[in-house]
Design a protein around this motif. Structure first.
Motif, PDB file in Angstrom:
ATOM      1  N   ALA A  46     -15.182  54.384  -7.129  1.00 41.69           N
ATOM      2  CA  ALA A  46     -15.048  54.066  -5.707  1.00 41.69           C
ATOM      3  C   ALA A  46     -13.736  53.322  -5.491  1.00 41.69           C
ATOM      4  CB  ALA A  46     -16.224  53.232  -5.209  1.00 41.69           C
ATOM      5  N   SER A  47     -13.203  53.441  -4.297  1.00 34.48           N
ATOM      6  CA  SER A  47     -11.923  52.842  -3.945  1.00 34.48           C
ATOM      7  C   SER A  47     -12.013  51.328  -3.861  1.00 34.48           C
ATOM      8  CB  SER A  47     -11.449  53.398  -2.595  1.00 34.48           C
ATOM      9  OG  SER A  47     -10.344  52.671  -2.091  1.00 34.48           O
ATOM     10  N   THR A  48     -10.959  50.650  -4.281  1.00 34.54           N
ATOM     11  CA  THR A  48     -10.893  49.196  -4.159  1.00 34.54           C
ATOM     12  C   THR A  48     -10.892  48.744  -2.703  1.00 34.54           C
ATOM     13  OG1 THR A  48      -8.472  49.250  -4.262  1.00 34.54           O
ATOM     14  CG2 THR A  48      -9.657  48.908  -6.346  1.00 34.54           C
ATOM     15  N   GLN A  49     -10.606  49.646  -1.774  1.00 35.93           N
ATOM     16  CA  GLN A  49     -10.556  49.256  -0.369  1.00 35.93           C
ATOM     17  C   GLN A  49     -11.954  49.009   0.215  1.00 35.93           C
ATOM     18  OE1 GLN A  49      -7.660  49.973   2.273  1.00 35.93           O
ATOM     19  NE2 GLN A  49      -6.044  50.220   0.760  1.00 35.93           N
ATOM     20  N   PHE A  50     -13.005  49.187  -0.593  1.00 35.21           N
ATOM     21  CA  PHE A  50     -14.341  48.782  -0.167  1.00 35.21           C
ATOM     22  C   PHE A  50     -14.547  47.277  -0.323  1.00 35.21           C
ATOM     23  CE2 PHE A  50     -15.325  53.340  -0.755  1.00 35.21           C
ATOM     24  CZ  PHE A  50     -15.960  53.569   0.460  1.00 35.21           C
ATOM     25  N   ALA A  51     -13.513  46.559  -0.774  1.00 37.84           N
ATOM     26  CA  ALA A  51     -13.594  45.095  -0.889  1.00 37.84           C
ATOM     27  C   ALA A  51     -13.532  44.496   0.511  1.00 37.84           C
ATOM     28  CB  ALA A  51     -12.451  44.575  -1.755  1.00 37.84           C
ATOM     29  N   ASP A  52     -14.641  44.545   1.192  1.00 36.94           N
ATOM     30  CA  ASP A  52     -14.697  44.132   2.589  1.00 36.94           C
ATOM     31  C   ASP A  52     -16.153  43.814   2.930  1.00 36.94           C
ATOM     32  OD1 ASP A  52     -15.281  45.202   5.567  1.00 36.94           O
ATOM     33  OD2 ASP A  52     -13.259  44.387   5.471  1.00 36.94           O
ATOM     34  N   GLY A  53     -16.360  42.671   3.588  1.00 42.49           N
ATOM     35  CA  GLY A  53     -17.715  42.266   3.922  1.00 42.49           C
ATOM     36  C   GLY A  53     -18.440  43.274   4.789  1.00 42.49           C
TER      37      GLY A  53
ATOM     38  N   ILE B 224      -9.521  58.809  -5.124  1.00 43.37           N
ATOM     39  CA  ILE B 224      -9.724  57.360  -5.148  1.00 43.37           C
ATOM     40  C   ILE B 224      -8.397  56.622  -5.190  1.00 43.37           C
ATOM     41  CG2 ILE B 224     -10.573  55.466  -6.600  1.00 43.37           C
ATOM     42  CD1 ILE B 224     -13.008  57.214  -7.241  1.00 43.37           C
ATOM     43  N   VAL B 225      -7.481  57.047  -6.037  1.00 37.50           N
ATOM     44  CA  VAL B 225      -6.193  56.349  -6.160  1.00 37.50           C
ATOM     45  C   VAL B 225      -5.418  56.398  -4.852  1.00 37.50           C
ATOM     46  CG1 VAL B 225      -3.937  56.428  -7.292  1.00 37.50           C
ATOM     47  CG2 VAL B 225      -6.024  56.613  -8.658  1.00 37.50           C
ATOM     48  N   LEU B 226      -5.390  57.553  -4.213  1.00 38.68           N
ATOM     49  CA  LEU B 226      -4.646  57.673  -2.954  1.00 38.68           C
ATOM     50  C   LEU B 226      -5.244  56.763  -1.886  1.00 38.68           C
ATOM     51  CD1 LEU B 226      -2.319  59.171  -1.542  1.00 38.68           C
ATOM     52  CD2 LEU B 226      -3.992  60.866  -0.776  1.00 38.68           C
ATOM     53  N   ASN B 227      -6.561  56.722  -1.796  1.00 39.10           N
ATOM     54  CA  ASN B 227      -7.203  55.859  -0.810  1.00 39.10           C
ATOM     55  C   ASN B 227      -7.003  54.389  -1.157  1.00 39.10           C
ATOM     56  OD1 ASN B 227      -9.947  54.309   0.041  1.00 39.10           O
ATOM     57  ND2 ASN B 227      -9.423  55.868   1.562  1.00 39.10           N
ATOM     58  N   ALA B 228      -7.181  54.043  -2.443  1.00 40.32           N
ATOM     59  CA  ALA B 228      -7.088  52.645  -2.867  1.00 40.32           C
ATOM     60  C   ALA B 228      -5.707  52.062  -2.594  1.00 40.32           C
ATOM     61  CB  ALA B 228      -7.426  52.526  -4.349  1.00 40.32           C
ATOM     62  N   LYS B 229      -4.674  52.869  -2.718  1.00 39.82           N
ATOM     63  CA  LYS B 229      -3.312  52.373  -2.490  1.00 39.82           C
ATOM     64  C   LYS B 229      -2.839  52.574  -1.061  1.00 39.82           C
ATOM     65  CE  LYS B 229      -0.389  50.242  -2.605  1.00 39.82           C
ATOM     66  NZ  LYS B 229      -0.001  48.902  -3.105  1.00 39.82           N
ATOM     67  N   MET B 230      -3.084  53.756  -0.493  1.00 38.94           N
ATOM     68  CA  MET B 230      -2.362  54.143   0.716  1.00 38.94           C
ATOM     69  C   MET B 230      -3.175  54.096   2.005  1.00 38.94           C
ATOM     70  SD  MET B 230       0.674  54.538  -0.341  1.00 38.94           S
ATOM     71  CE  MET B 230       1.504  55.417   0.996  1.00 38.94           C
ATOM     72  N   ARG B 231      -4.505  53.899   1.943  1.00 41.96           N
ATOM     73  CA  ARG B 231      -5.261  53.834   3.196  1.00 41.96           C
ATOM     74  C   ARG B 231      -4.682  52.748   4.096  1.00 41.96           C
ATOM     75  NH1 ARG B 231      -8.946  50.170   4.683  1.00 41.96           N
ATOM     76  NH2 ARG B 231     -10.172  50.644   6.553  1.00 41.96           N
ATOM     77  N   ARG B 232      -4.621  51.524   3.591  1.00 44.76           N
ATOM     78  CA  ARG B 232      -3.926  50.424   4.269  1.00 44.76           C
ATOM     79  C   ARG B 232      -3.302  49.572   3.168  1.00 44.76           C
ATOM     80  NH1 ARG B 232      -6.986  47.236   8.938  1.00 44.76           N
ATOM     81  NH2 ARG B 232      -4.847  46.500   9.224  1.00 44.76           N
ATOM     82  N   PRO B 233      -2.034  49.816   2.834  1.00 46.63           N
ATOM     83  CA  PRO B 233      -1.408  49.127   1.702  1.00 46.63           C
ATOM     84  C   PRO B 233      -1.329  47.616   1.864  1.00 46.63           C
ATOM     85  CG  PRO B 233      -0.115  51.045   2.365  1.00 46.63           C
ATOM     86  CD  PRO B 233      -1.143  50.838   3.428  1.00 46.63           C
ATOM     87  N   GLY B 234      -1.429  47.117   3.098  1.00 38.87           N
ATOM     88  CA  GLY B 234      -1.236  45.689   3.331  1.00 38.87           C
ATOM     89  C   GLY B 234      -2.480  44.848   3.248  1.00 38.87           C
ATOM     90  N   VAL B 235      -3.653  45.439   3.027  1.00 47.37           N
ATOM     91  CA  VAL B 235      -4.876  44.635   2.991  1.00 47.37           C
ATOM     92  C   VAL B 235      -5.130  44.134   1.573  1.00 47.37           C
ATOM     93  CG1 VAL B 235      -5.879  45.861   4.948  1.00 47.37           C
ATOM     94  CG2 VAL B 235      -6.383  46.646   2.618  1.00 47.37           C
ATOM     95  N   CYS B 236      -5.970  43.098   1.459  1.00 45.24           N
ATOM     96  CA  CYS B 236      -6.163  42.467   0.152  1.00 45.24           C
ATOM     97  C   CYS B 236      -6.927  43.356  -0.815  1.00 45.24           C
ATOM     98  CB  CYS B 236      -6.867  41.127   0.309  1.00 45.24           C
ATOM     99  SG  CYS B 236      -8.569  41.234   0.901  1.00 45.24           S
ATOM    100  N   GLY B 237      -7.596  44.403  -0.329  1.00 43.56           N
ATOM    101  CA  GLY B 237      -8.316  45.304  -1.211  1.00 43.56           C
ATOM    102  C   GLY B 237      -7.491  46.470  -1.724  1.00 43.56           C
ATOM    103  N   ALA B 238      -6.221  46.537  -1.353  1.00 38.97           N
ATOM    104  CA  ALA B 238      -5.376  47.647  -1.798  1.00 38.97           C
ATOM    105  C   ALA B 238      -5.082  47.541  -3.294  1.00 38.97           C
ATOM    106  CB  ALA B 238      -4.066  47.657  -1.020  1.00 38.97           C
ATOM    107  N   ALA B 239      -5.052  48.683  -3.970  1.00 43.77           N
ATOM    108  CA  ALA B 239      -4.708  48.706  -5.393  1.00 43.77           C
ATOM    109  C   ALA B 239      -3.223  48.419  -5.565  1.00 43.77           C
ATOM    110  CB  ALA B 239      -5.049  50.065  -5.992  1.00 43.77           C
ATOM    111  N   GLU B 240      -2.895  47.624  -6.582  1.00 41.06           N
ATOM    112  CA  GLU B 240      -1.498  47.278  -6.844  1.00 41.06           C
ATOM    113  C   GLU B 240      -1.034  47.775  -8.210  1.00 41.06           C
ATOM    114  OE1 GLU B 240      -0.119  46.441  -4.328  1.00 41.06           O
ATOM    115  OE2 GLU B 240      -1.118  44.865  -3.176  1.00 41.06           O
TER     116      GLU B 240
END
Length: 430
Positions: A381-388, A258-274
């Motif tokens: 679950a990854s924060t990168q699911f923050a998407d409509g 989860i951490v790897l996906n949340a940060k590194m899947r697409r680091p520039g999107v608003c759902g990326a973990a910081e």
């Protein structure tokens, strides 16, 4: 049907141009508010087909934007947000297909009751009117916003960043083609045809009541300007300073995934973990593997003393880091004294966008989901699911972090208001 305004790099009479654009959008909104679902769906299908058929043109236009961005020294994360690929174009088209398949919210009766005097009252969904969407580097926002506004019966005026000017023109041409094929006014989805930054200020003014709502999609400075200057309601979309908390009852394998996906899947999107928070009770087993994994994957880690001790490559964290949306492969990390301290840290620094807990403890998860006051909270679950799109909305016009009217992904239902229809049989009030 009004002719679309010609795209120009410089507007000689910007107020007149923007007033004309908004006037055409206002007229189109009246048409859309009454358009049957079948007609709107025909337009959406034609738009998706046009995007797919125009893939080469879209990529060529985008290549010019990307080349200019590289030449100006834009960051890798900015280039990633700007760039189109065949897969991303297909994702845009698929998003339109999903929006087309959604129930039409316009005219939907959400509540109905009868008063003692025999009157029947209905609450029914209606469009907002004309939305102005101001976005920065991601050209796909144009297709998402256009589709959602069309489905919800709203006209939309889109103002993309100057860096994506050519890409937006190419995408907009596909949407306009779909509107024409369905017999709907092209002004239903309008693109501001100039790079002139003064156009933003004119949109924020509301253009004499022609604009009903503003949606900013961009960085903190854009959102701050919109909230400070807008004379019409705003769907606030604050920065995504998102957290992942690793509870003492977390599975290490799940935490790493989860951490790897949340940060590194697409680091520039608003759902990326910081920010990564790790329970002190789990630090012996979890801290070093998580930190080393991130650094080995190319992520810079800035941590407190305990995090620095776990891996010599960790850089010292500053107070400013806790409140920063990096939009880059950088993460702040801290060891906290349990769930209470994690929640307190998030309450202090979070932008209330998206925050997650990783744990096998159902009680800890329930507390986190209940007590963390963010638009989206996740368990395992990854924060990168923050998407409509991931919520089944097809797309989103933004992630609203405020609490009025809409919160979280703004989809077709959130782009409607309501009115009351009252049916009587001659009743008068005594």
């Amino acid at each position: 049907m009004n002719a679309p305004l010609k795209a120009v790099d410089d507007a000689t009479d910007l107020p007149a141009l923007m007033t004309g654009l908004a006037g055409q959008a206002r007229a189109a909104a009246r048409v859309l508010a009454l358009a049957p679902a079948e007609q709107k769906n025909t337009a959406l299908a034609a738009m998706a087909a046009a995007l797919r058929a125009s893939s080469a043109k879209l990529l060529a236009a985008n290549a010019e934007d990307v080349a200019d961005a590289r030449a100006s020294g834009s960051s890798a994360s900015f280039i990633d947000r700007l760039a189109l690929t065949p897969a991303r174009i297909e994702t845009m088209a698929e998003g339109l297909d999903v929006v087309r398949g959604l129930d039409d919210p316009v005219g939907k009766v959400t509540e109905k009751w009868t008063r003692p005097n025999g009157m029947t009252i209905e609450r029914v969904r209606v469009p907002l009117g004309v939305a102005a969407v101001i976005f920065e580097s991601r050209p796909n926002v144009l297709a998402d916003a256009g589709a959602l506004c069309l489905k919800s019966g709203n006209a939309v005026i889109l103002r993309g960043g100057s860096d994506s000017f050519r890409s937006c023109q190419a995408i907009h041409a596909c949407l306009a083609q779909g509107l024409r094929e369905a017999g709907l006014p092209e002004a239903a989805i309008s693109l501001v045809p100039t790079r002139d930054r003064a156009a933003v200020g004119l949109l924020l003014s509301g253009l004499d009541g022609r604009v009903d709502v503003i949606v900013p999609r961009g960085g903190k400075s854009l959102v701050a300007r919109v909230e400070a200057e807008a004379r019409v309601p705003v769907f606030a979309h604050l920065d995504g300073n998102n957290h992942v908390f690793i509870d003492k009852a977390a599975s290490l394998d799940m935490a790493k995934t989860i951490v790897l996906n949340a940060k590194m899947r697409r680091p520039g999107v608003c759902g990326a973990a910081e920010t990564l928070l790790i329970d002190k009770a789990a630090a012996d087993a979890q801290l070093k593997p998580l930190v080393s994994m991130l650094i080995d994957a190319g992520c810079e880690v800035r941590g407190d003393a305990e995090v620095q001790h776990a891996d010599a490559r960790v850089k010292p964290v500053t107070e400013e880091d806790w409140a920063t949306e990096y939009e880059a492969p950088i993460i702040a990390a801290k060891v906290v004294g349990g769930l209470n301290e994690a929640i307190a840290h998030i309450e202090k620094y979070s932008s209330h966008h998206t925050d997650a807990i990783v744990t096998d403890d159902a009680q800890a998860a329930a507390r986190f989901l209940n007590e963390v006051d963010s638009a989206i909270v996740l368990h395992n679950a990854s924060t990168q699911f923050a998407d409509g799109g991931e919520f089944g909305f097809g797309a989103e016009i933004g992630i609203a972090t405020g609490k009025f009217h809409a919160r979280g992904p703004v989809g077709v239902e959130q782009l409607t208001s309501f009115k009351y229809r009252v049916h009587g049989t001659g009743q008068t009030r005594p």
